[in-house]
Motif scaffolding. Structure first.
Motif, mmCIF file in Angstrom:
data_model
loop_
_atom_site.group_PDB
_atom_site.id
_atom_site.type_symbol
_atom_site.label_atom_id
_atom_site.label_comp_id
_atom_site.label_asym_id
_atom_site.label_seq_id
_atom_site.Cartn_x
_atom_site.Cartn_y
_atom_site.Cartn_z
ATOM 1 N N GLY A 68 52.154 32.345 33.506
ATOM 2 C CA GLY A 68 51.712 33.681 34.289
ATOM 3 C C GLY A 68 53.249 34.546 33.769
ATOM 4 N N ILE A 69 53.646 33.818 35.103
ATOM 5 C CA ILE A 69 54.818 35.198 35.770
ATOM 6 C C ILE A 69 56.503 34.985 34.037
ATOM 7 C CG2 ILE A 69 56.401 32.434 35.663
ATOM 8 C CD1 ILE A 69 56.039 35.894 38.095
ATOM 9 N N TYR A 120 49.308 40.002 37.835
ATOM 10 C CA TYR A 120 50.630 39.911 38.809
ATOM 11 C C TYR A 120 51.115 41.319 38.921
ATOM 12 C CZ TYR A 120 51.012 34.715 37.753
ATOM 13 O OH TYR A 120 51.168 34.114 37.731
ATOM 14 N N GLU A 173 40.772 29.087 40.163
ATOM 15 C CA GLU A 173 40.782 27.163 41.198
ATOM 16 C C GLU A 173 39.671 27.145 41.756
ATOM 17 O OE1 GLU A 173 44.134 27.726 41.655
ATOM 18 O OE2 GLU A 173 45.083 29.820 41.791
ATOM 19 N N LYS A 209 45.620 37.059 36.868
ATOM 20 C CA LYS A 209 45.113 37.353 38.314
ATOM 21 C C LYS A 209 45.927 37.740 39.423
ATOM 22 C CE LYS A 209 47.522 33.127 39.780
ATOM 23 N NZ LYS A 209 47.489 31.848 40.874
ATOM 24 N N TYR A 221 57.806 36.389 42.573
ATOM 25 C CA TYR A 221 56.575 36.319 42.382
ATOM 26 C C TYR A 221 55.919 37.158 43.722
ATOM 27 C CZ TYR A 221 55.847 31.895 39.296
ATOM 28 O OH TYR A 221 56.275 31.014 39.081
ATOM 29 N N ARG A 225 49.212 27.619 30.151
ATOM 30 C CA ARG A 225 48.823 28.693 30.851
ATOM 31 C C ARG A 225 49.796 29.752 31.462
ATOM 32 N NH1 ARG A 225 46.689 24.215 33.243
ATOM 33 N NH2 ARG A 225 48.071 24.779 35.436
ATOM 34 N N ALA A 262 52.247 25.491 33.293
ATOM 35 C CA ALA A 262 52.113 27.401 33.544
ATOM 36 C C ALA A 262 53.180 27.425 33.238
ATOM 37 C CB ALA A 262 51.649 27.611 34.753
ATOM 38 N N SER A 263 54.127 28.672 33.398
ATOM 39 C CA SER A 263 55.344 28.830 32.943
ATOM 40 C C SER A 263 56.969 27.726 33.217
ATOM 41 C CB SER A 263 56.025 30.285 33.537
ATOM 42 O OG SER A 263 55.170 31.127 33.527
HETATM 43 N N1 PLP Z 1 47.893 27.915 36.765
HETATM 44 C C1 PLP Z 1 46.944 27.928 37.412
HETATM 45 C C2 PLP Z 1 45.870 27.076 38.355
HETATM 46 C C3 PLP Z 1 47.529 28.882 38.112
HETATM 47 O O1 PLP Z 1 47.724 28.272 39.822
HETATM 48 C C4 PLP Z 1 49.369 29.558 37.955
HETATM 49 C C5 PLP Z 1 49.937 30.185 39.477
HETATM 50 O O2 PLP Z 1 49.999 30.041 40.210
HETATM 51 C C6 PLP Z 1 49.030 29.534 36.491
HETATM 52 C C7 PLP Z 1 48.891 28.976 35.681
HETATM 53 C C8 PLP Z 1 50.515 30.612 36.635
HETATM 54 O O3 PLP Z 1 51.759 30.162 36.640
HETATM 55 P P1 PLP Z 1 53.119 30.749 36.619
HETATM 56 O O4 PLP Z 1 53.006 32.391 36.926
HETATM 57 O O5 PLP Z 1 54.273 29.842 37.197
HETATM 58 O O6 PLP Z 1 53.280 30.504 35.059
#
Ligand code: PLP
Length: 360
Positions: free
Chosen positions: A215-216, A41, A83, A37, A345, A213, A197-198
């Protein structure tokens, strides 16, 4: 020949692939929803998604427009609206484009029940286990699950998701509580599960479950302020610019707007072509480092829209056109985050379109 280059984010496909390999080693039994998304990043979603498509199982985005952009660039892997951000009129578009969504409230359920869609939509029920932002409560799970099961527009395989609010805090038992709440709420139900997530991926192996999942960390950045190399990650972005002036500066003279920094010695001041108009934080304190010709030098004075100034020292041999690194492998973004009080972030997603991108 004098050569100056404006603010440029260099994006490394090698680092990106390395980070995905690290993630796979950490969570070998989980499938990957790569979170891309917010233009991956700030790293460029078209490039990032095409580099990693073969290494991941699904892409996670926040907006339908982001999902459609992936489809329009030829991405064929499943895409998940993390979301559940959709309107009723969007549901046929989700169905046609193989876009999955999370469901977290009754309005979405009603929309799914009433929609006329050409194909079934895969949904994940989001459960609020402690973030208290989105999701149904644990005691509503049965109710929602049955309604989703009975909805003819929905794929029979219903997944379950939740999200940690404090997974980067290693000394807190909140994450364990969230995990227990999640597993208890869905214990008697089939369906794939995803909560990490991370932070969960790095620090809570028991929470990896069926799908992770990231992301960062995919971008080689920590979810906290510990430099990511400590977790075996490599920063994907190197934010660079160049010196556009090297000036003699006398003891006692101020620099920049407001004259907030006054030199206590004769020195040389370097002017770097990046400012808050590029997304570099205006309020960063004097002393924050940049990397130049093999060493760290401090930013001094107020960051302007197009420029910032650094104290090169009186013996500087630096020249106009020399490359300056604002963050990257040589200077961890986590260090800039710690000094500025601005999350990594936020630093990366605030870069503006004026910053050039160079894919390497
Ligand atoms: N999953 C959901 C629902 C998220 O909203 C996000 C990021 O905001 C992530 C995964 C990824 O998070 P991160 O960047 O901390 O790995």
């Amino acid at each position: 020949m004098m050569n100056v280059k404006p603010a440029t984010a260099k994006i490394s496909s090698v680092a990106l692939k390395h980070n995905i390999q690290m993630i796979k080693q950490k969570a070998p039994n989980s499938q990957i929803i790569a979170v891309v998304k917010a233009n991956a990043y700030g790293h460029g979603v078209v490039f990032v998604s095409s580099v990693i498509e073969e290494m991941v199982d699904c892409f996670g985005v926040a907006r339908l427009e982001e999902a459609l952009k992936l489809r329009s660039t030829g991405i064929t892997k499943p895409i998940l609206l993390l979301e559940g951000f959709f309107a009723e009129k969007d549901l046929p578009i989700l169905a046609v484009n193989n876009i999955q969504t999370i469901v977290h409230n009754r309005e979405q359920l009603t929309a799914l029940q009433q929609a006329s869609v050409p194909d079934k939509i895969k949904v994940w029920l989001k459960i609020d286990t402690g973030m208290h932002r989105l999701g149904v409560r644990a005691d509503q799970v049965d109710d929602f699950y049955q309604a989703l099961k009975n909805c003819p527009n929905i794929d029979r395989e219903i997944g379950f998701v939740s999200h940690f609010s404090r997974a980067d805090e290693l000394d807190s038992d909140y994450t364990e509580k969230q995990l227990t709440c999640f597993l208890t709420a869905i214990q008697d139900k089939p369906g794939e599960r995803s909560i990490s997530a991370s932070g969960g991926i790095l620090f809570w192996p028991q929470a990896h479950l069926d799908w992770i999942r990231p992301g960062i960390i995919m971008y080689g950045i920590s979810p906290n302020n510990t430099p990511s190399r400590e977790y075996g990650l490599i920063p994907v972005m190197t934010l660079t610019s160049s010196l556009i002036a090297v000036r003699e500066h006398k003891k006692g003279e101020p620099v920049g707007y407001g004259g907030r920094w006054i030199s206590d010695k004769d020195t040389k001041i370097g002017v770097v072509a990046i400012g808050y108009g590029d997304g570099y934080p205006r309020d960063i304190p004097s002393g924050t480092p940049v990397f130049l010709n093999g060493r760290l030098v401090p930013i001094v004075g107020t960051v302007s829209m197009d420029m910032l100034t650094v104290d090169l020292g009186v013996d500087s041999q630096d020249r106009v056109g020399d490359e300056v690194i604002l963050w990257g492998k040589e200077l961890p973004i986590e260090e800039i985050a710690a000094i500025s009080g601005i999350l990594s972030y936020e630093l990366i997603t605030k870069l503006t379109p004026r910053v050039l991108t160079e894919y390497i």
